[in-house]
Structure formats: C-alpha cells, structure tokens
Design an enzyme around this catalytic site. Structure first.
Site, PDB file in Angstrom:
ATOM      1  N   THR A  47       0.842  -1.200   0.000  1.00  0.00           N
ATOM      2  CA  THR A  47       0.000   0.000   0.000  1.00  0.00           C
ATOM      3  C   THR A  47       0.875   1.247   0.000  1.00  0.00           C
ATOM      4  O   THR A  47       1.930   1.264   0.646  1.00  0.00           O
ATOM      5  CB  THR A  47      -0.876   0.006   1.277  1.00  0.00           C
ATOM      6  OG1 THR A  47      -1.682  -1.165   1.269  1.00  0.00           O
ATOM      7  CG2 THR A  47      -1.779   1.238   1.327  1.00  0.00           C
ATOM      8  N   GLY A  48       0.412   2.275  -0.690  1.00  0.00           N
ATOM      9  CA  GLY A  48       1.104   3.565  -0.621  1.00  0.00           C
ATOM     10  C   GLY A  48       1.422   4.119  -1.998  1.00  0.00           C
ATOM     11  O   GLY A  48       1.139   3.499  -3.027  1.00  0.00           O
ATOM     12  N   THR A 103       4.327   4.622  -3.465  1.00  0.00           N
ATOM     13  CA  THR A 103       5.346   3.885  -4.228  1.00  0.00           C
ATOM     14  C   THR A 103       4.724   2.625  -4.835  1.00  0.00           C
ATOM     15  O   THR A 103       4.953   2.300  -6.005  1.00  0.00           O
ATOM     16  CB  THR A 103       6.541   3.516  -3.315  1.00  0.00           C
ATOM     17  OG1 THR A 103       6.881   4.651  -2.517  1.00  0.00           O
ATOM     18  CG2 THR A 103       7.751   3.122  -4.134  1.00  0.00           C
ATOM     19  N   GLY A 141       3.470   1.673   7.960  1.00  0.00           N
ATOM     20  CA  GLY A 141       2.175   2.024   8.538  1.00  0.00           C
ATOM     21  C   GLY A 141       1.821   3.486   8.409  1.00  0.00           C
ATOM     22  O   GLY A 141       0.794   3.922   8.938  1.00  0.00           O
ATOM     23  N   GLY A 161       0.598   4.781   6.017  1.00  0.00           N
ATOM     24  CA  GLY A 161      -0.714   4.779   5.353  1.00  0.00           C
ATOM     25  C   GLY A 161      -1.757   3.989   6.126  1.00  0.00           C
ATOM     26  O   GLY A 161      -2.842   3.713   5.590  1.00  0.00           O
ATOM     27  N   GLU A 173      -0.610  -5.490   5.867  1.00  0.00           N
ATOM     28  CA  GLU A 173       0.715  -5.598   5.244  1.00  0.00           C
ATOM     29  C   GLU A 173       1.534  -6.690   5.939  1.00  0.00           C
ATOM     30  O   GLU A 173       2.207  -7.486   5.284  1.00  0.00           O
ATOM     31  CB  GLU A 173       1.440  -4.250   5.334  1.00  0.00           C
ATOM     32  CG  GLU A 173       0.819  -3.192   4.436  1.00  0.00           C
ATOM     33  CD  GLU A 173       1.390  -1.784   4.599  1.00  0.00           C
ATOM     34  OE1 GLU A 173       1.140  -0.963   3.723  1.00  0.00           O
ATOM     35  OE2 GLU A 173       2.080  -1.521   5.608  1.00  0.00           O
TER      36      GLU A 173
HETATM   37  C1  5RP Z   1       1.394   2.023   4.358  1.00  0.00           C
HETATM   38  C2  5RP Z   1       2.851   1.792   4.353  1.00  0.00           C
HETATM   39  C3  5RP Z   1       3.622   2.334   3.192  1.00  0.00           C
HETATM   40  O1  5RP Z   1       4.389   1.305   2.650  1.00  0.00           O
HETATM   41  C4  5RP Z   1       4.529   3.430   3.667  1.00  0.00           C
HETATM   42  O2  5RP Z   1       3.768   4.388   4.362  1.00  0.00           O
HETATM   43  C5  5RP Z   1       5.273   4.093   2.501  1.00  0.00           C
HETATM   44  O3  5RP Z   1       4.371   4.839   1.751  1.00  0.00           O
HETATM   45  P1  5RP Z   1       4.800   5.651   0.459  1.00  0.00           P
HETATM   46  O4  5RP Z   1       5.198   4.648  -0.579  1.00  0.00           O
HETATM   47  O5  5RP Z   1       3.551   6.429   0.085  1.00  0.00           O
HETATM   48  O6  5RP Z   1       5.944   6.559   0.820  1.00  0.00           O
HETATM   49  O7  5RP Z   1       3.426   1.198   5.219  1.00  0.00           O
HETATM   50  O8  5RP Z   1       0.802   1.573   5.545  1.00  0.00           O
END
Ligand code: 5RP
Length: 218
Positions: free
Chosen positions: A28-29, A31, A95, A97, A103
């Site tokens: 999730t997120g 990336t 976390g 997100g 996850e």
């Molecule tokens: C979500 C996560 C994401 O992997 C983490 O927050 C990185 O997010 P991004 O890719 O938007 O920087 O753990 O719960």
C-alpha cells in the site's frame, strides 16, 4: 529528479521479480501505486494479486487485476511494498498509510519481501518517522500509558479508522536500536493489534529509486 519520480523508478523495477502465472502480494502507498501501474502492463501474464488494503484492492480492481482473498492463498512468491524507514539490516517502519496489519499478514505468507523506496527512506537508526501502532479503540488510553513506559510519546492519529475498524497511535521520540526486541515489547501490550516495526520479518530485496535510476540490493 523528484521524490515521486524516484518512487516510480523503484516501483517499476520491482516488475522483474513477478513470475508468469503467479499471484503477487501487493502493499500500500504511493510507491506501490507505481508498482500497480507497472503490473497493469503484464496483467495478462499473472493470475492476480493478494492486496494489503482496501485502497490497493480498489486500484487493482479498476485495472481488472483479480484480487484473491488472503485466506484462499497458502503462500506467495513475492510481496512488493514500500516503507517509511529502512535500516541497513533491512528492518523497517511501516504504517504511514495505516495499512500495517494487513501488510504484515501478507508479508508473513510471502517467500520474498521486495521493499521499494526512494532514497529518503534509508536511515541508520529507525525512529525519526513516528512508529505507527494499530490499536483496538477501547484500549487507546491504556496502550498510550504503556507506550510512555517504553520511552515513547504516543500521539493519536485523529480522524483515521483502519481497514479493520481500529485506531492508529503514532509513537514519537524513539531511537530504535534493537528493533526486534521493541517489536516483541509492543506485541505484548494488550490492545495492540500490530506495531509497524517489521524487524522479525524484514525485507529480502531492497529497491531504491535514486536520481541515477533504481538500485537493487539482493
Ligand atoms: C502504508 C505503508 C507504506 O508502505 C509506507 O507508508 C510508505 O508509503 P509511500 O510509498 O507512500 O511513501 O506502510 O501503511
């Protein structure tokens, strides 16, 4: 190169780990959203995905990528996910997100965790990014008190309800020199569903988006 372009470089580079005919674990997120865009280009060659959040599930379904229930899958070859911080031992804080629990579950059934990050996520010591903890709502105050005993400063993440109906407490002020030990300590607090420390199950491969392109460490 912007931070988002570095995330994109990492997300697309993860495609090479996806085997034909496989079911892929999807994190999730922002990336991972780039990874999902990349997955779209080979969707005819894969069976589908197991997703770690409602947000990723919706994105996958919009692209007509089949999403399997985690209960129907015994194991996955690869899980691709981002991180908020990662150290040299490939232990992570996740976390940001609020998807940490699912996850961790999908990571637990995966043979290989491919962590996709931009260069800003690499740290010597975890903890500058506030450590997210998913907590059962009725345990909020008690868990907060236990976190203070562990040396942290708990901050309730206002207005956030996780996909599992719980709350998030972000723990500030930690310098996490022994991530596995701290993961165990948080896990033993009644009311804690999941701590966003991924130390016992860290990353196997790290793909870092840099201005020069994706750097892969196996
Ligand atoms: C979500 C996560 C994401 O992997 C983490 O927050 C990185 O997010 P991004 O890719 O938007 O920087 O753990 O719960």
């Amino acid at each position: 190169m912007t931070q988002d372009e570095m995330k994109k470089a990492a997300g697309w580079a993860a495609l090479k780990y996806v085997e034909k005919g496989s079911i892929v674990g999807v994190g999730t997120g922002s990336t991972v959203n780039h990874f999902i865009d990349a997955l779209d280009t080979i969707k005819e060659d894969i069976k589908g995905a197991v997703s770690s959040s409602v947000a990723s599930t919706e994105r996958l379904k919009q692209l007509d990528i089949e999403v399997f229930d985690c209960n129907d899958v015994t194991s996955l070859d690869v899980y691709v996910d981002g991180a908020d911080e990662i150290n040299a031992a490939r232990e992570m804080i996740k976390g940001g997100g609020a998807a940490l629990t699912r996850e961790k579950i999908v990571a637990a059934i995966s043979n290989k965790f491919i962590c996709i990050v931009d260069g800003t996520k690499a740290v010597d010591v975890l903890g500058t990014f506030p450590l997210p903890v998913e907590v059962i709502p009725m345990a909020r105050s008690q868990v907060g008190r236990e976190i203070v005993k562990l040396g942290g400063d708990p901050v309730y993440r206002e207005g956030v309800v996780t996909d599992n109906g719980n709350i998030i407490i972000d723990v500030h002020g930690l310098s996490i020199t022994n991530p596995k030990e701290l993961e165990d300590k948080f896990n033993s607090i009644p009311g804690v569903v999941t701590v966003g420390l991924f130390a016992h199950r860290g990353a196997d491969v790290v793909i870092t988006g840099t201005p020069e392109g994706a750097k892969i460490e196996e």
